[in-house]
Enzyme design. Sequence first.
Site, PDB file in Angstrom:
ATOM      1  N   LYS A  80      32.213  22.239  25.976  1.00  0.00           N
ATOM      2  CA  LYS A  80      32.190  23.640  26.392  1.00  0.00           C
ATOM      3  C   LYS A  80      31.054  24.327  25.656  1.00  0.00           C
ATOM      4  CE  LYS A  80      35.017  26.353  28.888  1.00  0.00           C
ATOM      5  NZ  LYS A  80      35.836  26.053  30.053  1.00  0.00           N
ATOM      6  N   GLY A 179      45.917  39.238  36.191  1.00  0.00           N
ATOM      7  CA  GLY A 179      44.488  38.982  36.425  1.00  0.00           C
ATOM      8  C   GLY A 179      44.243  38.622  37.879  1.00  0.00           C
ATOM      9  N   GLY A 181      41.236  38.273  39.377  1.00  0.00           N
ATOM     10  CA  GLY A 181      39.810  37.963  39.476  1.00  0.00           C
ATOM     11  C   GLY A 181      39.585  36.795  40.417  1.00  0.00           C
ATOM     12  N   VAL A 183      40.195  33.505  40.297  1.00  0.00           N
ATOM     13  CA  VAL A 183      41.312  32.592  40.563  1.00  0.00           C
ATOM     14  C   VAL A 183      42.549  33.366  41.019  1.00  0.00           C
ATOM     15  CG1 VAL A 183      42.833  30.819  39.616  1.00  0.00           C
ATOM     16  CG2 VAL A 183      40.463  30.956  38.833  1.00  0.00           C
TER      17      VAL A 183
HETATM   18  P1  NAD Z   1      37.714  36.368  36.207  1.00  0.00           P
HETATM   19  O1  NAD Z   1      36.943  36.972  35.088  1.00  0.00           O
HETATM   20  O2  NAD Z   1      37.133  36.346  37.574  1.00  0.00           O
HETATM   21  O3  NAD Z   1      39.167  37.066  36.337  1.00  0.00           O
HETATM   22  C1  NAD Z   1      39.924  37.459  35.264  1.00  0.00           C
HETATM   23  C2  NAD Z   1      40.515  38.804  35.615  1.00  0.00           C
HETATM   24  O4  NAD Z   1      41.421  39.184  34.586  1.00  0.00           O
HETATM   25  C3  NAD Z   1      39.469  39.914  35.712  1.00  0.00           C
HETATM   26  O5  NAD Z   1      39.598  40.557  36.963  1.00  0.00           O
HETATM   27  C4  NAD Z   1      39.789  40.820  34.539  1.00  0.00           C
HETATM   28  O6  NAD Z   1      39.526  42.185  34.812  1.00  0.00           O
HETATM   29  C5  NAD Z   1      41.273  40.563  34.373  1.00  0.00           C
HETATM   30  N1  NAD Z   1      41.811  40.911  33.055  1.00  0.00           N
HETATM   31  C6  NAD Z   1      41.212  40.835  31.844  1.00  0.00           C
HETATM   32  N2  NAD Z   1      42.052  41.239  30.882  1.00  0.00           N
HETATM   33  C7  NAD Z   1      43.211  41.556  31.505  1.00  0.00           C
HETATM   34  C8  NAD Z   1      44.471  42.030  31.040  1.00  0.00           C
HETATM   35  N3  NAD Z   1      44.705  42.254  29.759  1.00  0.00           N
HETATM   36  N4  NAD Z   1      45.449  42.241  31.958  1.00  0.00           N
HETATM   37  C9  NAD Z   1      45.232  42.032  33.265  1.00  0.00           C
HETATM   38  N5  NAD Z   1      44.052  41.585  33.749  1.00  0.00           N
HETATM   39  C10 NAD Z   1      43.065  41.356  32.886  1.00  0.00           C
HETATM   40  O7  NAD Z   1      38.088  34.898  35.705  1.00  0.00           O
HETATM   41  P2  NAD Z   1      38.612  33.684  36.608  1.00  0.00           P
HETATM   42  O8  NAD Z   1      37.467  32.833  36.971  1.00  0.00           O
HETATM   43  O9  NAD Z   1      39.517  34.195  37.665  1.00  0.00           O
HETATM   44  O10 NAD Z   1      39.465  32.886  35.523  1.00  0.00           O
HETATM   45  C11 NAD Z   1      40.721  33.381  35.085  1.00  0.00           C
HETATM   46  C12 NAD Z   1      41.219  32.496  33.946  1.00  0.00           C
HETATM   47  O11 NAD Z   1      41.357  31.158  34.401  1.00  0.00           O
HETATM   48  C13 NAD Z   1      40.267  32.451  32.744  1.00  0.00           C
HETATM   49  O12 NAD Z   1      41.037  32.318  31.584  1.00  0.00           O
HETATM   50  C14 NAD Z   1      39.488  31.159  32.977  1.00  0.00           C
HETATM   51  O13 NAD Z   1      39.021  30.598  31.774  1.00  0.00           O
HETATM   52  C15 NAD Z   1      40.555  30.291  33.613  1.00  0.00           C
HETATM   53  N6  NAD Z   1      40.008  29.236  34.470  1.00  0.00           N
HETATM   54  C16 NAD Z   1      39.210  29.558  35.516  1.00  0.00           C
HETATM   55  C17 NAD Z   1      38.721  28.539  36.322  1.00  0.00           C
HETATM   56  C18 NAD Z   1      37.851  28.863  37.513  1.00  0.00           C
HETATM   57  O14 NAD Z   1      37.656  27.975  38.361  1.00  0.00           O
HETATM   58  N7  NAD Z   1      37.334  30.081  37.644  1.00  0.00           N
HETATM   59  C19 NAD Z   1      39.046  27.198  36.066  1.00  0.00           C
HETATM   60  C20 NAD Z   1      39.898  26.915  34.994  1.00  0.00           C
HETATM   61  C21 NAD Z   1      40.367  27.947  34.203  1.00  0.00           C
END
Ligand code: NAD
Length: 353
Positions: A80, A179, A181, A183
Site C-alpha cells: 500500500k 458512507g 461514496g 462503494v
Molecule cells: P469514498 O471516499 O468514495 O466514500 C466514502 C464516503 O464516506 C464519502 O462519501 C465520505 O463523505 C463518507 N464519510 C466520511 N466520513 C464519514 C462519516 N464519519 N460518516 C458518514 N460518512 C462519512 O470511498 P470508497 O471508495 O467508497 O471507499 C469506502 C471505504 O471502502 C474506504 O474505507 C475504502 O478504503 C474501502 N474500500 C474501497 C474499495 C473501492 O473499490 N473503492 C475497495 C476496498 C475497500
Amino acid sequence: MNVFSAPAFDDHEQVCFARDPDSGLKAIIAIHDTTLGPAVGGCRMFPYASEDAALEDVLRLSRGMTFKSALAGLPLGGGKSVIIGDPRRDKSRELFLAMGRFVDSLGGRYVAAEDSGIAVADVRTMGESTAHVSGIGETEHGGDPSPSTALGVFLALRAAVRHRAGAENLAGLRVAVQGLGHVGFHLARRLVDAGAEVFGADVNGDNVARAVRELGVTEVPADEILALEVDVVSPCALGAVLNSDSIPRLRAGIVAGAANNQLASRDDGARLMDRGILYCPDFLINAGGIIDVYHQRLGSDAATTRAHVARIEATLGEVLTRADACHRQTQDIAEDLARELLGRGVHARAHAA
Ligand code: NAD
C-alpha cells in the site's frame, strides 16, 4: 517514530519513504509480503495528523492487502502507499508524476492503484512516469473498481444473513450504510434492488441527496447510523469505526461493510463476538476491488471478473463455519486461513497482535 517495533509492522518486507521538495510529495510505500506475487495495493492521500499516523495507516493497510489477495485467490502480494496531504488542496500533476517515479524506483515490486483521496485520473498521471499502476483500464466503469467491491460486499452480506437467519432473500431486511461514496452508493443500489430497506448517512450532503433521490434511501444523521435498530450495519466510510465506544451501542446482529480496518483493535473483534454480533472480516469481503483491478490488467471480460468476485461468498461461508465450530473471532479465522495459503507461520501473527 518506530518502524520495526510498530504494532502493525508484522515482518513487512520493505518500507520506503520519499520526499520530493519540488512537488511537495511526502509519501510512504509499504510492501508487506510478495510470496504470492507483486504487492498490489491502493495509494491513499490523506492529511494525516502526524507522520506516525501515516506510517501506522500504511502498515495496517498493506498487511491487510496481503491477506485480502491471498483469500481472494490472487497471485498477488500485499502493499500500500500513502501520500501525506490534503486531496482537496495539495494535488498537482507534478505531485503525481513524482509519486509515479517513487513507485517506479521499486521496479515492479509494488503496483499502485486508486484509493481514498485518489481518483483514477491521478493514477493515470502516475502512469506517465511508471508502468507499475493498475485500475486505469477502459472498462465498463472507466477503471473504477468500486462497483466490484460493492458486489462482493453485497454477496457477503447476503451470505451472512443466510448463515445467521437462514433467510434466502433480502426483502424487508433493514440495512444501515455508513458512507454513500463510490462503494456505499453501489451497495445501496444492490440492496434496494433486492428489496431491502436501506438507511444511509454521509458527511457529504451531495452524496446523501443523490442516494435519497436516485435510490430512495432513508437519510439518517451521520452520528446515529451505526446505532440504528437494523438487521445489518455496513461501514463503507472509514476505518476504526468498530471500537469500545461504538460496539456497545450497536443494535444490528451483523456487520458487513467495505471500509478497510473497521476494527480499531483486536479486542474489538472479541467485543463484537461477546455481544453475539456476526462480523464479516473487511479484508475478505471487500476484495472485489482488487479482483477487478487484477482482471483489468489481464484484460478479462466482465463475466470472468464477476465470477471471481462471487467466490468471496464461499470463502466467507468457510470462515463463518470454522468460526462457529471453534468459537473464535471471524477475523482471526480469516487471518489464519490467509496465513495457511501463504505459508506464513504463527510466528508472524504473534508480532502483529
Ligand atoms: P469514498 O471516499 O468514495 O466514500 C466514502 C464516503 O464516506 C464519502 O462519501 C465520505 O463523505 C463518507 N464519510 C466520511 N466520513 C464519514 C462519516 N464519519 N460518516 C458518514 N460518512 C462519512 O470511498 P470508497 O471508495 O467508497 O471507499 C469506502 C471505504 O471502502 C474506504 O474505507 C475504502 O478504503 C474501502 N474500500 C474501497 C474499495 C473501492 O473499490 N473503492 C475497495 C476496498 C475497500
